[in-house]
Design a protein around this motif. Structure first.
Motif, PDB file in Angstrom:
ATOM      1  N   LEU B 154      73.294   6.598 -23.778  1.00 19.40           N
ATOM      2  CA  LEU B 154      71.918   6.991 -24.044  1.00 19.40           C
ATOM      3  C   LEU B 154      71.339   6.042 -25.093  1.00 19.40           C
ATOM      4  N   ASN B 155      70.207   5.437 -24.780  1.00 17.27           N
ATOM      5  CA  ASN B 155      69.500   4.546 -25.703  1.00 17.27           C
ATOM      6  C   ASN B 155      70.372   3.403 -26.208  1.00 17.27           C
ATOM      7  N   TYR B 156      71.288   2.977 -25.393  1.00 17.21           N
ATOM      8  CA  TYR B 156      72.193   1.901 -25.806  1.00 17.21           C
ATOM      9  C   TYR B 156      72.847   1.324 -24.560  1.00 17.21           C
ATOM     10  N   LEU B 157      72.950   0.011 -24.519  1.00 19.61           N
ATOM     11  CA  LEU B 157      73.591  -0.646 -23.377  1.00 19.61           C
ATOM     12  C   LEU B 157      74.652  -1.590 -23.908  1.00 19.61           C
ATOM     13  N   GLU B 158      75.818  -1.592 -23.255  1.00 23.06           N
ATOM     14  CA  GLU B 158      76.793  -2.638 -23.559  1.00 23.06           C
ATOM     15  C   GLU B 158      77.117  -3.333 -22.250  1.00 23.06           C
ATOM     16  N   ILE B 159      77.025  -4.661 -22.246  1.00 23.20           N
ATOM     17  CA  ILE B 159      77.246  -5.391 -20.990  1.00 23.20           C
ATOM     18  C   ILE B 159      78.167  -6.574 -21.238  1.00 23.20           C
ATOM     19  N   PRO B 160      78.921  -6.975 -20.210  1.00 24.82           N
ATOM     20  CA  PRO B 160      79.757  -8.165 -20.341  1.00 24.82           C
ATOM     21  C   PRO B 160      78.920  -9.434 -20.161  1.00 24.82           C
ATOM     22  N   THR B 161      79.279 -10.504 -20.859  1.00 26.23           N
ATOM     23  CA  THR B 161      78.553 -11.773 -20.693  1.00 26.23           C
ATOM     24  C   THR B 161      79.016 -12.459 -19.416  1.00 26.23           C
ATOM     25  N   GLY B 162      78.168 -13.360 -18.928  1.00 27.52           N
ATOM     26  CA  GLY B 162      78.510 -14.160 -17.759  1.00 27.52           C
ATOM     27  C   GLY B 162      78.616 -13.360 -16.472  1.00 27.52           C
ATOM     28  N   GLN B 163      78.112 -12.150 -16.480  1.00 25.22           N
ATOM     29  CA  GLN B 163      78.245 -11.266 -15.311  1.00 25.22           C
ATOM     30  C   GLN B 163      76.867 -10.853 -14.827  1.00 25.22           C
ATOM     31  N   PRO B 164      76.494 -11.225 -13.581  1.00 26.02           N
ATOM     32  CA  PRO B 164      75.204 -10.747 -13.072  1.00 26.02           C
ATOM     33  C   PRO B 164      75.216  -9.224 -12.972  1.00 26.02           C
ATOM     34  N   ILE B 165      74.173  -8.604 -13.433  1.00 29.01           N
ATOM     35  CA  ILE B 165      74.105  -7.142 -13.406  1.00 29.01           C
ATOM     36  C   ILE B 165      72.869  -6.728 -12.635  1.00 29.01           C
ATOM     37  N   GLU B 166      73.069  -5.828 -11.703  1.00 28.72           N
ATOM     38  CA  GLU B 166      71.922  -5.310 -10.971  1.00 28.72           C
ATOM     39  C   GLU B 166      71.540  -3.973 -11.583  1.00 28.72           C
ATOM     40  N   PHE B 167      70.364  -3.949 -12.185  1.00 25.29           N
ATOM     41  CA  PHE B 167      69.865  -2.694 -12.730  1.00 25.29           C
ATOM     42  C   PHE B 167      69.088  -1.971 -11.632  1.00 25.29           C
ATOM     43  N   VAL B 168      69.445  -0.718 -11.410  1.00 28.89           N
ATOM     44  CA  VAL B 168      68.718   0.098 -10.438  1.00 28.89           C
ATOM     45  C   VAL B 168      67.937   1.118 -11.253  1.00 28.89           C
ATOM     46  N   LEU B 169      66.598   1.131 -11.068  1.00 26.93           N
ATOM     47  CA  LEU B 169      65.744   1.843 -12.007  1.00 26.93           C
ATOM     48  C   LEU B 169      65.020   3.002 -11.349  1.00 26.93           C
ATOM     49  N   THR B 170      64.962   4.113 -12.061  1.00 24.04           N
ATOM     50  CA  THR B 170      64.076   5.188 -11.639  1.00 24.04           C
ATOM     51  C   THR B 170      63.585   5.917 -12.884  1.00 24.04           C
ATOM     52  N   SER B 171      62.761   6.924 -12.672  1.00 18.57           N
ATOM     53  CA  SER B 171      62.210   7.644 -13.808  1.00 18.57           C
ATOM     54  C   SER B 171      62.243   9.136 -13.516  1.00 18.57           C
ATOM     55  N   ASN B 172      62.595   9.894 -14.527  1.00 20.57           N
ATOM     56  CA  ASN B 172      62.472  11.345 -14.407  1.00 20.57           C
ATOM     57  C   ASN B 172      61.415  11.809 -15.413  1.00 20.57           C
ATOM     58  N   ALA B 173      60.321  11.075 -15.448  1.00 16.70           N
ATOM     59  CA  ALA B 173      59.234  11.250 -16.412  1.00 16.70           C
ATOM     60  C   ALA B 173      58.128  10.336 -15.915  1.00 16.70           C
ATOM     61  N   PRO B 174      57.021  10.201 -16.639  1.00 18.11           N
ATOM     62  CA  PRO B 174      56.008   9.228 -16.210  1.00 18.11           C
ATOM     63  C   PRO B 174      56.611   7.831 -16.065  1.00 18.11           C
ATOM     64  N   MET B 175      55.980   6.988 -15.268  1.00 18.47           N
ATOM     65  CA  MET B 175      56.555   5.670 -15.045  1.00 18.47           C
ATOM     66  C   MET B 175      56.592   4.859 -16.332  1.00 18.47           C
ATOM     67  N   ASN B 176      57.704   4.170 -16.499  1.00 21.06           N
ATOM     68  CA  ASN B 176      57.881   3.326 -17.670  1.00 21.06           C
ATOM     69  C   ASN B 176      58.200   1.929 -17.184  1.00 21.06           C
ATOM     70  N   SER B 177      58.618   1.063 -18.088  1.00 14.79           N
ATOM     71  CA  SER B 177      58.987  -0.280 -17.684  1.00 14.79           C
ATOM     72  C   SER B 177      60.168  -0.717 -18.536  1.00 14.79           C
ATOM     73  N   PHE B 178      61.170  -1.274 -17.878  1.00  7.51           N
ATOM     74  CA  PHE B 178      62.452  -1.589 -18.503  1.00  7.51           C
ATOM     75  C   PHE B 178      62.446  -3.060 -18.876  1.00  7.51           C
ATOM     76  N   TRP B 179      62.495  -3.346 -20.173  1.00 11.13           N
ATOM     77  CA  TRP B 179      62.284  -4.727 -20.608  1.00 11.13           C
ATOM     78  C   TRP B 179      63.275  -5.126 -21.692  1.00 11.13           C
ATOM     79  N   ILE B 180      64.047  -6.184 -21.406  1.00  7.91           N
ATOM     80  CA  ILE B 180      64.908  -6.800 -22.423  1.00  7.91           C
ATOM     81  C   ILE B 180      64.487  -8.266 -22.478  1.00  7.91           C
ATOM     82  N   PRO B 181      63.493  -8.610 -23.315  1.00  9.82           N
ATOM     83  CA  PRO B 181      62.857  -9.933 -23.228  1.00  9.82           C
ATOM     84  C   PRO B 181      63.838 -11.102 -23.237  1.00  9.82           C
ATOM     85  N   GLN B 182      64.915 -11.021 -24.043  1.00 10.21           N
ATOM     86  CA  GLN B 182      65.797 -12.189 -24.121  1.00 10.21           C
ATOM     87  C   GLN B 182      66.664 -12.355 -22.884  1.00 10.21           C
TER      88      GLN B 182
END
Lengths: 651, 295
Positions: B154-182
């Motif tokens: 919850l409110n935290y992500l840990e990911i491995p480097t060098g690994q393509p990750i497919e984020f699958v997104l949905t909302s259980n609330a008003p629509m939001n937008s998932f953004w990790i600028p870097q």
């Protein structure tokens, strides 16, 4: 008893700002009532203004409303900027901040920019094409009063019931009952639907006026560029506004009657709303910018003392922009998961808008090239517009590159971009138009000292306010955040931006003060042509008589008035006899219809369906009674026309 | 105030202002997250940002210089002996030039935009074993599920480097937008839909993520940290979460759905099919839409 108390505390919003609002609204209302009564102006107000169907007076009322709304939206902006000046600021709470940015956006687009362009088209188009009024003067008055009471309905939400707070785009599901209970969002829907009826009617009205009521000899390709711009604008209004009406109407049914057009849990789809909203929303951007382009196309030749460069290309580019504007709406939501093919199409279509727009800029520049440039106030606003709009347009092209947009979307980079095109383009254009046509509206010249102070403060303030927002976006700051933590590197840039906003506020005060001093110490425009201008409206005395033209002139080419002056004429040909002039009668019904729509809208907002029904029944009765009214026009007798003309020193 | 400052002077002031503004902020270049990509997606988008920026800068600079020149030379003042041709208003060759130049620019930019748009729907690097993270935006928190690892955060992500990750997104609330600028650009989270977004971190580090579409009063607080670590560390973290953290129960999920803020949490497991249930629930029980192909 407690029930009544509870009702009242929800009905009347009680916070420090709202009580301040209550007090100032009360004081201003008392002052207006006092002045009207003290100087016995009620009859004058009713006869000369509220019941007028004269396009010039309706235009002036639009202008007043636009300036008032610019003030209201500007105060919203200053509160937003004050809140963001310090990280973790507690000047505004989230609820308040959300309401303020929602009303700021809604007011600035729908209740400031729209009436400002309507003001300009009302005041100028009939004079410019040699007509005595618009095609449907009574409808024109209805348009104004629907706009006016729509705007009042939205503004009253500040003190009664609570302002909308789901953003000016009002996306479901956030704007649906589940997430936005209470009347706030209803105010948004009703006020825009009511004023929207007026906007569509205005679009139709001016399209017909321009197509059917031009003076003999004025072919389309001899028409002044501002009228061309309004023609293109009307095409956009007529085809774009219905999409908004549908979107808001369906959302209204969702909220009011439990429909599920956009509520996902009922099988609806919010994407539908987003598509419909922007099918209107993007043409809307051109609806407000094309008239500004038209205004600049009048100002530049006048103050460069040179024919407009590339007339045909100017017309072509106007129409191209009007048409391309329908094929770009999806660029407002590239990040909503449309396929790569769809995104690519809309990205490239959006970039295409830059081509005709760029052509217009170069044509203006080459109108000045080898001309003689007078740096009057309207021209100064044009000169400020060019670099401003060039930067805003450039960042627009950057935003149009869909994959790059994934990094700008909803960030302050986007906020900076659209403020730059909407302020640098639309507001600068409308202010230029206001300064340019002011003598024609009121018969007095505007002073230059305060106007220049206003110009410089507004301009410098603009760059100080909005340039820092581009880097803020690249630092990851998103729009609509009511607060942000320290240590993000955002603080200083936000503070600079806030300073800029207040400099712009001072600029606005100077502009208004310039207008006030000009009215207090009027310098009369005795010639009717103070700028040595080129188009037909300047052939008339200032302000124009209510019938505009004693004789409808015969047009022989572009820049009709300039051509006549080249032949040595100082006024329109008056060798033909004057004939009685057919004019529309004033009517109180448009005003009353506005009031009734307001009543109905207010009823719907609070789900008081009896009140809503009463208002709507009243509207229907008015429509019927007008349908059976035959005494709607009259003829101005020749003697009266001669007398009026003589007062202006003409025959 | 008496005479017009030439636009050239205005431009100089603006440049000076912009430069001093950036100096004054004292912010380090690292804080320009969009300009500091930590993975291939953000780098690829940055290339397009730079390309488009340079192209339009050329045009803007040209327009401003031309404006300054024309206003400087053709002002109405006594003894201005610059040419004056009040009737000159057509030039086929000039007009061809300024129709053609923007067309060329748009075509160049359009081609690159198209190529990039299509390439971003594919994994940034060829991979036989992509990792999936399911993302739910709630009022006002982010719930991440790792279906491959069967854990949630919850409110935290840990990911491995060098690994393509497919984020699958949905909302259980008003629509939001998932953004990790870097790591790369954003994608909206939509109720009743599954959106997809490929991201990858190449450098270890902690990156800021946030919600980018307004969802109400708690919206400004919807931030989360993304910690990118080497694969070995990631595997270690996963097994530690699996062994030592509590499970996400249905009851706890229901409290998460209620509007409010929450801190960082890790869960060793989550209710079966939670993500699909959320997508289906908000879709009136119909077939889910938005499998990366529009509606």
């Amino acid at each position: 008893m407690s029930g009544v108390q509870q009702f009242l505390s929800h009905f009347f919003i009680t916070g420090p700002f709202e009580i301040g609002g209550d007090v100032s609204i009360g004081l201003v209302s008392i002052a207006i009532l006092f002045i009207l009564t003290r100087y016995k102006l009620w009859g004058w107000l009713w006869r000369e203004w509220l019941t007028s169907v004269d396009h010039k007076k309706i235009g002036i009322m639009y202008l007043l409303a636009a300036l008032l709304m610019l003030f209201r939206g500007g105060v919203d902006a200053l509160m937003i900027r004050t809140q963001l000046a310090i990280p973790g600021n507690s000047f505004l709470q989230a609820e308040h901040y959300d309401q303020i940015f929602t009303t700021h956006g809604t007011i600035m687009i729908l209740f400031m920019a729209m009436p400002f362009i309507f003001a300009m088209m009302n005041i100028v188009v009939p004079l410019q094409i040699g007509a005595r009024d618009v095609a449907f003067p009574y409808l024109n008055a209805i348009s104004f009063w629907l706009f006016f009471f729509g705007a009042m309905l939205l503004n009253i939400s500040f003190v009664i019931g609570g302002s909308p707070d789901a953003g000016w785009v009002n996306y479901p599901p956030l704007a649906e009952l589940r997430f936005s209970p209470g009347p706030g969002d209803n105010f948004y829907l009703l006020s825009i639907m009511i004023s929207g009826i007026g906007s569509v009617a205005t679009g139709i009205n001016f399209l017909v006026t321009i197509l059917k009521m031009r003076a003999p000899g004025m072919t389309l390709m001899r028409m002044p560029m501002f009228s061309w711009a309004i023609l293109a604008t009307c095409i956009d209004i007529i085809f774009a506004f219905p999409a908004l009406t549908i979107a808001l109407g369906l959302e209204f049914m969702d909220r009011m009657f439990g429909a599920h057009f956009f509520t996902v849990s009922g099988g609806g789809n919010p994407m539908m709303y987003v598509n419909l909203f922007w099918m209107w929303g993007h043409p809307e951007v051109y609806i407000v910018i094309l008239p500004a382009f038209g205004i600049f196309s009048e100002i530049v030749p006048t103050f460069a003392r040179k024919k407009l460069f590339g007339y045909t290309a100017m017309v072509t580019s106007l129409l191209l922009i009007a048409i391309i504007s329908y094929f770009v709406w999806l660029h407002h939501f590239f990040t909503m998961g449309a396929g790569a093919d769809v995104n690519t199409f809309f990205a490239i279509a959006s970039m295409f808008v830059a081509i005709p727009t760029g052509v217009k800029v170069f044509n203006w520049l080459f109108t000045m090239y080898r001309g003689r440039i007078r740096t009057t106030i309207p021209m100064l606003w044009f000169l400020a517009f060019v670099p401003n709009f060039a930067i805003g347009g450039a960042t627009g092209v950057m935003l149009a590159a869909a994959p790059a947009d994934y990094q700008y979307h909803n960030s302050y980079f986007l906020v900076a971009h659209f403020h730059q095109v909407l302020i640098g383009g639309v507001v600068y254009g409308m202010l230029a138009g206001m300064y340019y046509w002011w003598p024609k509206m009121f018969g007095i010249l505007l002073e230059e000292k305060w106007a220049k102070w206003g110009y410089w403060f507004f301009n410098i303030g603009f760059y100080v306010c909005f340039m820092p927002q581009y880097p803020l976006g690249l630092m990851g700051m998103t729009r609509r955040m009511y607060t942000y933590p320290a240590g993000m590197g955002w603080t200083t840039l936000n503070q600079i931006s806030t300073v800029g906003a207040f400099i712009m506020g001072l600029g606005f005060i100077f502009i208004v003060w310039g207008i006030v001093t000009s009215i207090l110490h009027p310098v009369k425009d005795t010639t009717g042509d103070p700028w040595d201008a080129r188009t037909l409206e300047w052939s008339l005395p200032s302000p124009a008589p209510h019938y505009n033209f004693a004789r409808i002139p015969q047009i022989e080419g572009r820049d009709a008035w300039w051509a006549m002056k080249q032949k040595g004429l100082t006024k329109l040909d008056d060798s033909t006899p004057i004939v009685p002039i057919h004019m529309p009668k004033s009517s109180g019904k448009p005003f009353i219809m506005g009031v009734l729509f307001f009543v109905a809208g207010f009823g719907f907002v609070f789900n008081w369906f009896i009140l809503a029904a009463l208002g709507m029944v009243g509207v229907v009765i008015l429509l019927f009674s007008r349908s059976f009214e035959y005494d709607t026009d009259y003829y101005v007798p020749v003697d009266e026309v001669k007398h009026t003309e003589a007062l202006y020193g003409r025959s | 105030m008496k005479r017009l400052k030439s636009p050239r002077k205005l431009g100089r002031w603006l440049l000076l202002g912009a430069a001093s503004a950036l100096l004054l902020t004292g912010c380090s270049p690292q804080q320009f997250s969009v300009l500091n990509p930590a993975g291939p997606v953000a780098s690829s988008e940055l290339q397009l940002i730079i390309l488009s920026g340079v192209l339009v800068l050329v045009v803007v600079a040209f327009v401003i210089v031309l404006l300054a020149f024309i206003v400087g030379r053709y002002r109405e003042k006594p003894n201005n002996n610059a040419p004056y041709t009040p009737e000159w208003s057509e030039s086929r060759s000039l007009e061809i030039i300024w129709w053609a130049i923007p067309i060329v620019i748009v075509v160049v930019l359009g081609i690159f935009t198209g190529i990039k748009t299509f390439s971003l729907t594919r994994p940034p690097e060829a991979t036989s074993n992509p990792m999936i993270v399911q993302v739910q935006s709630l009022d006002w928190k982010w719930l991440f599920q790792y279906p491959g690892q069967k854990i949630a955060t919850l409110n935290y992500l840990e990911i491995p480097t060098g690994q393509p990750i497919e984020f699958v997104l949905t909302s259980n609330a008003p629509m939001n937008s998932f953004w990790i600028p870097q790591l790369g650009g954003m994608e909206m989270t939509m109720p009743g839909m599954q959106m997809r977004l490929w991201l990858q971190a190449d450098k270890t580090g902690v990156y800021e993520g946030r919600g980018a579409n307004f969802t109400g009063t708690g919206f400004a607080h919807m931030t989360f940290n993304v910690k990118a670590v080497p694969m070995a560390t990631f595997t270690q973290w996963v097994s530690q979460v699996q062994s030592s953290k509590p499970a996400l129960t249905n009851a706890e999920y229901q409290t998460l759905v209620k509007p409010g803020l929450a801190g960082v949490k890790e869960y060793s497991s989550y209710p079966a099919n939670l993500f699909m249930k959320v997508v289906m629930k908000d879709n009136g029980g119909q077939k889910p839409m938005g499998l990366n192909g529009g509606m």
